[in-house]
Design an enzyme around this catalytic site. Structure first.
Site, PDB file in Angstrom:
ATOM      1  CE  LYS A 146      -1.795   1.993   3.628  1.00 41.23           C
ATOM      2  NZ  LYS A 146      -2.502   2.362   5.007  1.00 41.23           N
ATOM      3  CG  ASP A 164      -7.212   3.247   2.016  1.00 40.63           C
ATOM      4  OD1 ASP A 164      -8.023   3.127   1.298  1.00 40.63           O
ATOM      5  OD2 ASP A 164      -7.077   4.591   2.298  1.00 40.63           O
TER       6      ASP A 164
END
Length: 255
Positions: A146, A164
């Site tokens: 991420k 996320d």
């Protein structure tokens, strides 16, 4: 924005998963791309909400954003970036001083460890420079896919999907995937959304999650995606009620 006249989606109507295994991959892709185009119209202001001027600043800010808000990180980073202008400065940081600066972000001891380790790894293995490849970024302390994709997409212009909590929640609500694992979610969405759009698409989904499609009470009656969303109806359908749930940029959830 509102589409209150739409019929509630299958998730709200039947109490089942938004993901329909009987929807063809082609049909799902076409629906997803139509929703992606609508998201672009709904959130033309979508952008990275972490303040930065260099790849290193964005990398550090993203690591610090775990378990806190972008707004909180942005309050801390002007002091942090001024005191530690490069990787060598982080590598040689006094731990107590660094922890004091990072205290407002929460988990400051662990984050200080990550930032110091990050600086050391950059100095030792990458001549103090942030690498521009995912395979290299994910070897750094505190950096997962991420964070790596945030840096690649926003500091290097390399397309990346930022999976996320908002992103994962929304693409599942949209019925694009049933996966929970972030890497599997990334793989499935990468096959649906054109690569050149990955970075901006991520911003738009996250904006929508922060402002409209909230975790506990989504503003369904004020959502421009209602016509294509199988989860339409899990939140209030009355336009006036739903509109009150929509958050402005200043008040949006920036976790």
């Amino acid at each position: 924005m509102g589409r209150a006249a739409c019929r509630p989606g299958r998730a709200a109507r039947l109490g089942v998963s938004p993901f329909d295994p009987e929807e063809s991959p082609l049909g799902r892709t076409r629906r997803a791309r139509r929703m992606a185009r609508e998201l672009a119209a709904i959130h033309p202001d979508a952008h990275c909400e972490l303040d930065f001027t260099t790849p290193l600043e964005l990398l550090v800010a993203t690591v610090l954003s775990a378990q806190t808000t972008d707004r909180t990180v942005n309050k801390v980073t002007p002091t942090l970036f001024a005191r530690y202008p490069d990787a060598a400065a982080y590598a040689g940081a006094d731990r107590a001083e660094l922890e004091e600066v990072l205290t407002p972000t929460g988990f400051f001891r662990a984050k200080a460890n990550s930032v110091i380790g990050l600086g050391q790894a950059l100095v030792e293995r990458f001549d103090g420079e942030v690498p521009g490849r995912l395979v290299d970024l994910v070897t750094l302390p505190g950096v997962g896919r991420k964070t790596a994709n945030v840096v690649l997409g926003n500091a290097f212009g390399v397309p990346g999907l930022t999976v996320d909590t908002h992103f994962g929640r929304l693409v599942r609500r949209f019925g694009w995937t049933a996966e929970e694992d972030p890497v599997k979610v990334e793989t499935e969405i990468a096959a649906i959304v054109p690569k050149k759009e990955w970075t901006m698409f991520s911003h738009r989904v996250i904006f929508h999650g922060r402002r409209v499609c909230h975790a506990k009470k989504p503003a369904c009656g004020a959502c421009g995606l209602a016509a294509w969303c199988p989860s339409y109806g899990i939140g209030p359908l009355d336009p006036e009620v739903a509109e009150k749930l929509v958050k402005t940029p200043a008040a949006s959830d920036t976790e």
